[in-house]
Design an enzyme around this catalytic site. Structure first.
Site, mmCIF file in Angstrom:
data_model
loop_
_atom_site.group_PDB
_atom_site.id
_atom_site.type_symbol
_atom_site.label_atom_id
_atom_site.label_comp_id
_atom_site.label_asym_id
_atom_site.label_seq_id
_atom_site.Cartn_x
_atom_site.Cartn_y
_atom_site.Cartn_z
ATOM 1 N N TYR A 24 0.797 -1.225 0.000
ATOM 2 C CA TYR A 24 0.000 0.000 0.000
ATOM 3 C C TYR A 24 0.837 1.287 0.000
ATOM 4 O O TYR A 24 0.278 2.372 -0.062
ATOM 5 C CB TYR A 24 -0.948 0.000 1.214
ATOM 6 C CG TYR A 24 -1.965 -1.122 1.158
ATOM 7 C CD1 TYR A 24 -2.982 -1.117 0.209
ATOM 8 C CD2 TYR A 24 -1.893 -2.204 2.037
ATOM 9 C CE1 TYR A 24 -3.909 -2.139 0.133
ATOM 10 C CE2 TYR A 24 -2.819 -3.234 1.977
ATOM 11 C CZ TYR A 24 -3.825 -3.196 1.020
ATOM 12 O OH TYR A 24 -4.736 -4.212 0.957
ATOM 13 N N ASN A 76 -12.926 4.766 -1.848
ATOM 14 C CA ASN A 76 -12.178 3.518 -1.749
ATOM 15 C C ASN A 76 -12.936 2.675 -0.727
ATOM 16 O O ASN A 76 -12.753 2.867 0.483
ATOM 17 C CB ASN A 76 -10.734 3.753 -1.302
ATOM 18 C CG ASN A 76 -9.942 2.442 -1.295
ATOM 19 O OD1 ASN A 76 -10.522 1.347 -1.336
ATOM 20 N ND2 ASN A 76 -8.636 2.541 -1.236
ATOM 21 N N HIS A 82 -15.901 -5.886 -2.193
ATOM 22 C CA HIS A 82 -16.098 -7.265 -2.634
ATOM 23 C C HIS A 82 -17.314 -7.932 -1.989
ATOM 24 O O HIS A 82 -17.576 -9.110 -2.233
ATOM 25 C CB HIS A 82 -14.818 -8.062 -2.344
ATOM 26 C CG HIS A 82 -13.573 -7.301 -2.661
ATOM 27 N ND1 HIS A 82 -13.290 -6.859 -3.945
ATOM 28 C CD2 HIS A 82 -12.563 -6.818 -1.874
ATOM 29 C CE1 HIS A 82 -12.141 -6.172 -3.922
ATOM 30 N NE2 HIS A 82 -11.692 -6.138 -2.682
ATOM 31 N N ASP A 89 -26.273 -0.161 -3.768
ATOM 32 C CA ASP A 89 -27.643 0.384 -3.770
ATOM 33 C C ASP A 89 -27.646 1.879 -3.428
ATOM 34 O O ASP A 89 -28.417 2.650 -4.002
ATOM 35 C CB ASP A 89 -28.517 -0.379 -2.766
ATOM 36 C CG ASP A 89 -28.871 -1.787 -3.246
ATOM 37 O OD1 ASP A 89 -28.680 -2.081 -4.444
ATOM 38 O OD2 ASP A 89 -29.332 -2.594 -2.412
ATOM 39 N N HIS A 102 -8.945 2.093 -6.036
ATOM 40 C CA HIS A 102 -8.187 1.133 -5.232
ATOM 41 C C HIS A 102 -6.709 1.460 -5.391
ATOM 42 O O HIS A 102 -6.235 1.704 -6.509
ATOM 43 C CB HIS A 102 -8.448 -0.302 -5.683
ATOM 44 C CG HIS A 102 -9.879 -0.683 -5.519
ATOM 45 N ND1 HIS A 102 -10.409 -1.007 -4.297
ATOM 46 C CD2 HIS A 102 -10.896 -0.740 -6.410
ATOM 47 C CE1 HIS A 102 -11.699 -1.252 -4.443
ATOM 48 N NE2 HIS A 102 -12.025 -1.092 -5.721
ATOM 49 N N ILE A 103 -6.008 1.404 -4.299
ATOM 50 C CA ILE A 103 -4.567 1.692 -4.299
ATOM 51 C C ILE A 103 -3.828 0.610 -5.087
ATOM 52 O O ILE A 103 -2.931 0.897 -5.878
ATOM 53 C CB ILE A 103 -4.064 1.771 -2.842
ATOM 54 C CG1 ILE A 103 -4.737 2.946 -2.128
ATOM 55 C CG2 ILE A 103 -2.540 1.889 -2.785
ATOM 56 C CD1 ILE A 103 -4.632 2.899 -0.612
ATOM 57 N N ARG A 113 -10.797 -10.732 -4.722
ATOM 58 C CA ARG A 113 -10.746 -9.264 -4.876
ATOM 59 C C ARG A 113 -11.034 -8.829 -6.314
ATOM 60 O O ARG A 113 -11.110 -7.638 -6.607
ATOM 61 C CB ARG A 113 -9.363 -8.730 -4.467
ATOM 62 C CG ARG A 113 -9.050 -8.905 -3.007
ATOM 63 C CD ARG A 113 -7.743 -8.220 -2.640
ATOM 64 N NE ARG A 113 -7.190 -8.808 -1.431
ATOM 65 C CZ ARG A 113 -7.516 -8.440 -0.193
ATOM 66 N NH1 ARG A 113 -8.373 -7.471 0.006
ATOM 67 N NH2 ARG A 113 -6.978 -9.038 0.854
HETATM 68 O O1 CA2 Z 1 -6.216 -1.553 -3.009
HETATM 69 C C1 CA2 Z 1 -7.088 -1.008 -2.319
HETATM 70 O O2 CA2 Z 1 -7.175 0.202 -2.174
HETATM 71 C C2 CA2 Z 1 -8.079 -1.881 -1.548
HETATM 72 O O3 CA2 Z 1 -9.343 -1.237 -1.569
HETATM 73 C C3 CA2 Z 1 -7.538 -1.953 -0.130
HETATM 74 C C4 CA2 Z 1 -8.376 -2.859 0.777
HETATM 75 C C5 CA2 Z 1 -8.594 -4.232 0.135
HETATM 76 O O4 CA2 Z 1 -9.497 -4.983 0.919
HETATM 77 C C6 CA2 Z 1 -9.144 -4.115 -1.278
HETATM 78 O O5 CA2 Z 1 -9.238 -5.411 -1.828
HETATM 79 C C7 CA2 Z 1 -8.241 -3.268 -2.149
HETATM 80 C C8 CA2 Z 1 -7.671 -3.045 2.117
HETATM 81 C C9 CA2 Z 1 -7.481 -1.779 2.885
HETATM 82 C C10 CA2 Z 1 -6.589 -2.052 4.037
HETATM 83 O O6 CA2 Z 1 -5.623 -1.017 4.112
HETATM 84 C C11 CA2 Z 1 -4.468 -1.271 4.803
HETATM 85 C C12 CA2 Z 1 -3.467 -0.348 4.635
HETATM 86 C C13 CA2 Z 1 -2.270 -0.530 5.256
HETATM 87 C C14 CA2 Z 1 -2.076 -1.621 6.062
HETATM 88 C C15 CA2 Z 1 -3.083 -2.528 6.248
HETATM 89 C C16 CA2 Z 1 -4.294 -2.361 5.605
#
Ligand code: CA2
Length: 151
Positions: A24, A76, A82, A89, A102-103, A113
């Site tokens: 991330y 986000n 998912h 809705d 999404h990052i 995902r």
């Molecule tokens: O890629 C993305 O932005 C996601 O939305 C991030 C979500 C994940 O469930 C999606 O599939 C993709 C997870 C967010 C959790 O963020 C964290 C950041 C740093 C450390 C731990 C979790």
């Protein structure tokens, strides 16, 4: 008066920059907020930036956005992408142009995902550009809602 956009963040994004930097990146959510304000400012847009772990709160923020005549939404939805028919809705109910971001590139990750319920209601989807995707989402949204770039 300046148009306002909401930038909404789902569960666990408060941990950005503190864990899993290989996935991330090293920017914190505060850094992302600054990036969003800077990018939106270039288009004369005001930003309301929020994060929550609660699905219902995200749904309520869409309805609040409608009531407050918010011009556009960047979201986000994190893990709720998912699973959440309720957020889909809400997007459809309020009909405010919404960009999903999404990052990470969710299509390169685990199979579960690869599908996002949110994408069906989103005007556009951005993934895989790291936190820079937030700025790209705001730029795209600015075009959709007719905000003029300031040079
Ligand atoms: O890629 C993305 O932005 C996601 O939305 C991030 C979500 C994940 O469930 C999606 O599939 C993709 C997870 C967010 C959790 O963020 C964290 C950041 C740093 C450390 C731990 C979790």
């Amino acid at each position: 008066m300046a148009k306002t956009i909401y930038v909404l963040n789902g569960p666990n994004l408060n941990s950005l920059g503190t864990r899993e930097p290989e996935k991330y990146g090293r920017s914190t959510l505060k850094d992302v907020e600054k990036l969003c304000r800077k990018t939106a400012g270039r288009h004369g847009l005001a930003v309301d930036f929020r994060q929550t772990a609660r699905e219902g709160e995200l749904v309520e923020w869409f309805h609040e956005a409608k009531a407050k005549k918010v011009a556009g939404i960047v979201i986000n939805p994190a893990g709720y992408s998912h699973t959440s028919i309720a957020i889909l809705d809400a997007i459809n109910a309020v009909a405010i142009p919404t960009v999903e971001i999404h990052i990470t590139n969710i299509h390169q990750r685990e199979e579960f995902r690869h599908h996002s319920y949110i994408s069906k209601g989103a005007k556009a989807v951005i993934c895989g550009f790291g936190v820079a995707g937030y700025a790209l989402a705001i730029q795209g949204l600015a075009g959709v809602i007719g905000a003029k770039a300031k040079n």
